[in-house]
Design an enzyme around this catalytic site. Structure first.
Site, PDB file in Angstrom:
ATOM      1  N   GLU A 280      14.431 -27.506  11.230  1.00 32.33           N
ATOM      2  CA  GLU A 280      15.426 -28.031  12.179  1.00 32.33           C
ATOM      3  C   GLU A 280      16.136 -26.863  12.878  1.00 32.33           C
ATOM      4  O   GLU A 280      16.336 -26.880  14.096  1.00 32.33           O
ATOM      5  CB  GLU A 280      16.445 -28.918  11.454  1.00 32.33           C
ATOM      6  CG  GLU A 280      15.905 -30.289  11.067  1.00 32.33           C
ATOM      7  CD  GLU A 280      14.810 -30.231  10.009  1.00 32.33           C
ATOM      8  OE1 GLU A 280      14.863 -29.350   9.127  1.00 32.33           O
ATOM      9  OE2 GLU A 280      13.882 -31.065  10.069  1.00 32.33           O
TER      10      GLU A 280
ATOM     11  N   GLN B 200      15.027 -12.088  -2.947  1.00 31.70           N
ATOM     12  CA  GLN B 200      15.930 -12.160  -1.805  1.00 31.70           C
ATOM     13  C   GLN B 200      17.180 -12.920  -2.213  1.00 31.70           C
ATOM     14  O   GLN B 200      17.127 -13.824  -3.033  1.00 31.70           O
ATOM     15  CB  GLN B 200      15.247 -12.766  -0.580  1.00 31.70           C
ATOM     16  CG  GLN B 200      14.616 -14.128  -0.784  1.00 31.70           C
ATOM     17  CD  GLN B 200      15.576 -15.274  -0.543  1.00 31.70           C
ATOM     18  OE1 GLN B 200      16.729 -15.057  -0.220  1.00 31.70           O
ATOM     19  NE2 GLN B 200      15.089 -16.494  -0.731  1.00 31.70           N
TER      20      GLN B 200
ATOM     21  N   GLU C  53       9.954 -12.817   8.496  1.00 25.57           N
ATOM     22  CA  GLU C  53       9.686 -13.856   7.518  1.00 25.57           C
ATOM     23  C   GLU C  53       9.057 -15.074   8.188  1.00 25.57           C
ATOM     24  O   GLU C  53       8.144 -15.681   7.660  1.00 25.57           O
ATOM     25  CB  GLU C  53      10.997 -14.251   6.832  1.00 25.57           C
ATOM     26  CG  GLU C  53      10.812 -15.218   5.686  1.00 25.57           C
ATOM     27  CD  GLU C  53      12.124 -15.551   4.990  1.00 25.57           C
ATOM     28  OE1 GLU C  53      12.054 -16.177   3.940  1.00 25.57           O
ATOM     29  OE2 GLU C  53      13.204 -15.195   5.492  1.00 25.57           O
TER      30      GLU C  53
ATOM     31  N   SER D  11      14.487 -16.613  -4.379  1.00 23.04           N
ATOM     32  CA  SER D  11      13.097 -16.651  -4.817  1.00 23.04           C
ATOM     33  C   SER D  11      12.791 -15.475  -5.739  1.00 23.04           C
ATOM     34  O   SER D  11      13.189 -14.348  -5.449  1.00 23.04           O
ATOM     35  CB  SER D  11      12.158 -16.609  -3.612  1.00 23.04           C
ATOM     36  OG  SER D  11      12.462 -17.677  -2.747  1.00 23.04           O
TER      37      SER D  11
ATOM     38  N   SER E 137      20.937 -17.045   0.623  1.00 26.52           N
ATOM     39  CA  SER E 137      21.724 -18.272   0.613  1.00 26.52           C
ATOM     40  C   SER E 137      22.833 -18.232  -0.419  1.00 26.52           C
ATOM     41  O   SER E 137      22.771 -17.509  -1.413  1.00 26.52           O
ATOM     42  CB  SER E 137      20.821 -19.470   0.300  1.00 26.52           C
ATOM     43  OG  SER E 137      19.840 -19.613   1.280  1.00 26.52           O
TER      44      SER E 137
END
Lengths: 359, 403
Positions: free
Chosen positions: B388, B128, B256, B173, B131
């Protein structure tokens, strides 16, 4: 043959039943709100609270666990859970787990298993009580030391039992003790005549403690939901620094954790009720797991609710106090967290596999 | 040759028995080398092919792509058995659990036919690429671009056009050893934030791609940084409409966080091992509560997931509530492994405890696995949207608190 997989247990009828109870308890009875009734109950005026119990009887609540032959509904433990959760949601005063769950179970066992010390006479006595319980004419309570040392609301109950070890006695209210929850009026149970005695009674008492723990777990979950709802309402309305306090991340995250705790306690509660309905050998373990999770989730909800409300939540005036104190009182009732965790650990084999019938 | 696949017939017990028997005969006796080493990656790829040969790699997919049309419930059964048998890490999990659901929901027939069978056999292992250095929790801050180009490129057929990808992706990953990757790119430079992004697939061995493996906390290269310098992607590797990438990616993100990535079987198996470890340690009273809570939480997650699967099977959808599960399982995973490490005492710091008795009763779980599992678990509260971010989503979308 393997039983069907356990899936989300509540039926549309049960959801409707919960909705009807919610509406009724939200509206109150005879001009009294449920919170008002709880306050008056604590002050010794039981009339508004008993009015609510009569309304509940009209919806079938008091008949749920009484077998049909004595005018009851013979409903499932899941029906009991749905009902007790809504009662906890509204902080109804009175001996909920006692009168709706534990006492009917003991009386039923006494009748159907012929445990009465005076034979037919005791069975007829119990049958009469069961009929009156189902009709809503009788509130009952009991003490089951050591796990349940006091009989809650013994002054309001028409029937008080003292069940311990292998013996069930009729009892009368003794010394009163103050609970942190003023609407729980605790009495020592002064034991009188023995109505049942023997090894089968020990087993019945064990089952009564289990069903009582299940009912109190459901009350705790309902109370936790009410505390979260109150917190969200308050955090939305109360402004500081020019914005609702619920817009602050610290408040959001704390309430998110409360929501998570409640969300994952409920499947344990429902599964425990289903296991109990099927007389599954793991039912005791499952009820204990549910009690631990529901009590923890409710406690977490109470702590967060008080913190989110701030000083106003720390007052008797504010209705939040009714739920805060009830959760604190029910947390160790019907078995402490440590006792229930020990039951789980002693009973644990697997975690349960889908569709194998292994619990 | 293939036997008639079980799984679609709706007999959960028979399906479970088949899976259990097959795993008992095929799961390697000694754990494979780490998936994040070159050798381990190759061994895990070979394992995926073995699974695919038994039509067990993707049981819930349609048969035409290598699956068995199994129900969600049967998928959960497979997962329970897989974790109970201590099956190897699924090297293809990014593709299987993130990309595949996206292709089922938003891909074209051509894309599914071309990509899914290769994914099922691990011919393509997917990484993936969400980010970026400046877009972590704030994923909408993505800056990597995709610029349209006319004409074809060698090996991509005649006609049509494509895109040139440029920028940096990170924390990808499996990218150190994987074959291909999927991610979000800015296709409309004038659009801001969530707008003007597109979902594209690219080849990690293509011209213009540089992969820099990154060592993780445990020392292995479980993720990598990807530098892209005008990397060509044909139009056929855009998933969904151009400019609609955010919505498409978020539907994957929900997979996910929710059902797909973390099956309850993992926690049920770990909780059972934790209880065995606690008993072996003499049932110390000071950890009893935490051991019980780990078991209770694993059971709660199991029951909750089964109920969710039933709801989805009845036509329900999974939205923001998947955030509840993500926080719950990732916190549970850390707490469970921390409890195990506390039970191991001073030996807990050892990567490979020498004590030959330091194993589970069945001999298959050396104590060092707890530390490995702990390091793995520590990533859970961070990836797939930090906890968070999840708590904020829960508060705003489920509880209705003000933004």
């Amino acid at each position: 043959m393997m039983p069907a997989p356990m899936i989300s247990a509540r039926s549309p009828e049960q959801e409707q039943f919960a909705g009807a109870l919610h509406d009724m308890l939200g509206a109150g009875a005879g001009g009294a709100t449920t919170t008002g009734a709880a306050r008056q109950w604590a002050a010794g005026d039981r009339a508004p609270g008993l009015g609510l119990w009569r309304e509940l009887a009209g919806l079938g609540v008091t008949a749920l666990t009484v077998p049909p032959q004595w005018g009851g509904l013979g409903a499932s433990p899941l029906d009991l859970v749905v009902c007790c959760e809504e009662i906890g949601h509204h902080a109804l005063p009175g001996p909920v787990a006692e009168s709706l769950a534990a006492v009917p179970l003991l009386l039923t066992a006494l009748c159907t298993e012929h445990l009465g010390t005076e034979g037919r006479r005791d069975e007829e006595l119990c049958a009469g009580w069961l009929t009156r319980l189902a009709d809503g004419d009788l509130l009952a309570t009991l003490a089951m030391p050591p796990r349940l040392p006091y009989a809650v609301d013994a002054d309001a109950a028409g029937l008080v039992l003292l069940a311990s070890a292998d013996t069930i006695r009729l009892a009368t209210p003794g010394t009163r003790h103050q609970s942190v929850d003023g609407s729980r009026r605790l009495y020592e149970a002064r034991g009188g005549r023995v109505v049942a005695h023997g090894p089968a009674v020990t087993e019945a008492i064990r089952r009564a403690l289990t069903v009582g723990a299940l009912a109190s777990a459901a009350q705790l979950l309902g109370a936790g939901r009410a505390l979260l709802e109150a917190s969200v309402r308050h955090a939305t309305l109360r402004t500081q620094f020019g914005r609702p306090v619920g817009a602050f991340q610290a408040v959001k995250h704390r309430l998110a954790d409360v929501a998570i705790g409640l969300e994952f306690a409920r499947p344990l509660l429902d599964a425990a009720a289903v296991a109990l309905a099927g007389s599954c050998p793991t039912a005791g373990r499952d009820v204990s797991a549910a009690k631990v999770a529901c009590a923890d989730a409710a406690h977490q909800a109470a702590r967060a609710a008080l913190q989110v409300h701030g000083a106003i939540g720390y007052t008797r005036e504010h209705d939040l106090s009714l739920w805060l104190t009830k959760v604190r009182a029910l947390l160790p009732a019907w078995g402490t967290q440590a006792e229930h965790r020990a039951i789980v650990l002693a009973a644990v084999g697997g975690t349960g596999l889908i569709g194998t019938g292994s619990p | 040759m293939t036997q008639a696949p079980a799984g679609a017939a709706g007999d959960p017990a028979a399906f479970r028995a088949e899976v259990r028997d097959w795993l008992a005969g095929h799961v390697p006796a000694e754990p494979l080398p780490s998936v994040d080493t070159a050798e381990g990656f190759a061994r895990h790829r070979a394992w995926e092919r073995e699974l695919a040969g038994a039509r067990l790699a993707v049981v819930s997919w349609p048969a035409r792509y290598g699956g068995r049309d199994a129900s969600l419930l049967e998928w959960l059964i497979f997962e329970e058995e897989y974790h109970a048998a201590d099956g190897p890490v699924r090297v293809g999990q990014n593709g299987l659990f993130l990309l595949a659901p996206t292709l089922f929901a938003h891909g074209t027939e051509e894309q599914r036919d071309r990509l899914l069978p290769r994914m099922a056999r691990a011919d393509d292992v997917w990484a993936q690429a969400w980010s970026e250095p400046d877009a972590g929790s704030d994923l909408a801050a993505i800056r990597a671009t995709a610029v349209p180009v006319k004409g074809h490129r060698k090996g991509h057929g005649e006609g049509g056009g494509g895109w040139l990808l440029s920028g940096t992706k990170t924390w990808s990953s499996r990218a150190a050893f994987a074959d291909r990757a999927f991610g979000l790119f800015r296709t409309d430079p004038a659009a801001r934030r969530h707008h003007g992004l597109s979902y594209l697939l690219f080849d990690l061995h293509a011209e213009g791609v540089t992969v820099r493996p990154i060592r993780q906390l445990g020392g292995e290269t479980g993720f990598a940084e990807i530098f892209l310098d005008e990397v060509f992607v044909p139009d056929s590797d855009v998933v969904g409409p151009v400019g609609d990438g955010w919505r498409i990616a978020m539907s994957t993100a929900s997979h996910e966080r929710g059902l797909s990535l973390r099956s309850p079987g993992r926690f049920s198996a770990a909780a059972d091992r934790l209880i065995a470890l606690w008993r072996r340690a003499g049932e110390p009273a000071d950890t009893a509560g935490r051991v019980a809570d780990a078991w209770i939480a694993a059971r709660a997650y199991h029951l909750h997931t089964v109920a969710t699967a039933a709801r989805l099977a009845a036509g329900g959808t999974l939205g923001a509530e998947s955030s509840l599960g993500k926080v719950f399982w990732s916190d549970l995973d850390v707490a469970l492994h921390e409890t195990a490490l506390d039970l191991l005492g001073p030996a807990a710091e050892l990567r490979q405890p020498p004590d030959p008795d330091g194993r589970s009763p069945d001999g298959r779980w050396p104590d060092g696995r707890w530390l490995e599992g702990y390091l793995f678990a520590l990533a859970g509260p961070i990836y797939a949207g930090t906890n968070e971010i999840q708590r904020t989503l829960i508060a705003e979308r489920l509880l209705g608190l003000p933004r």
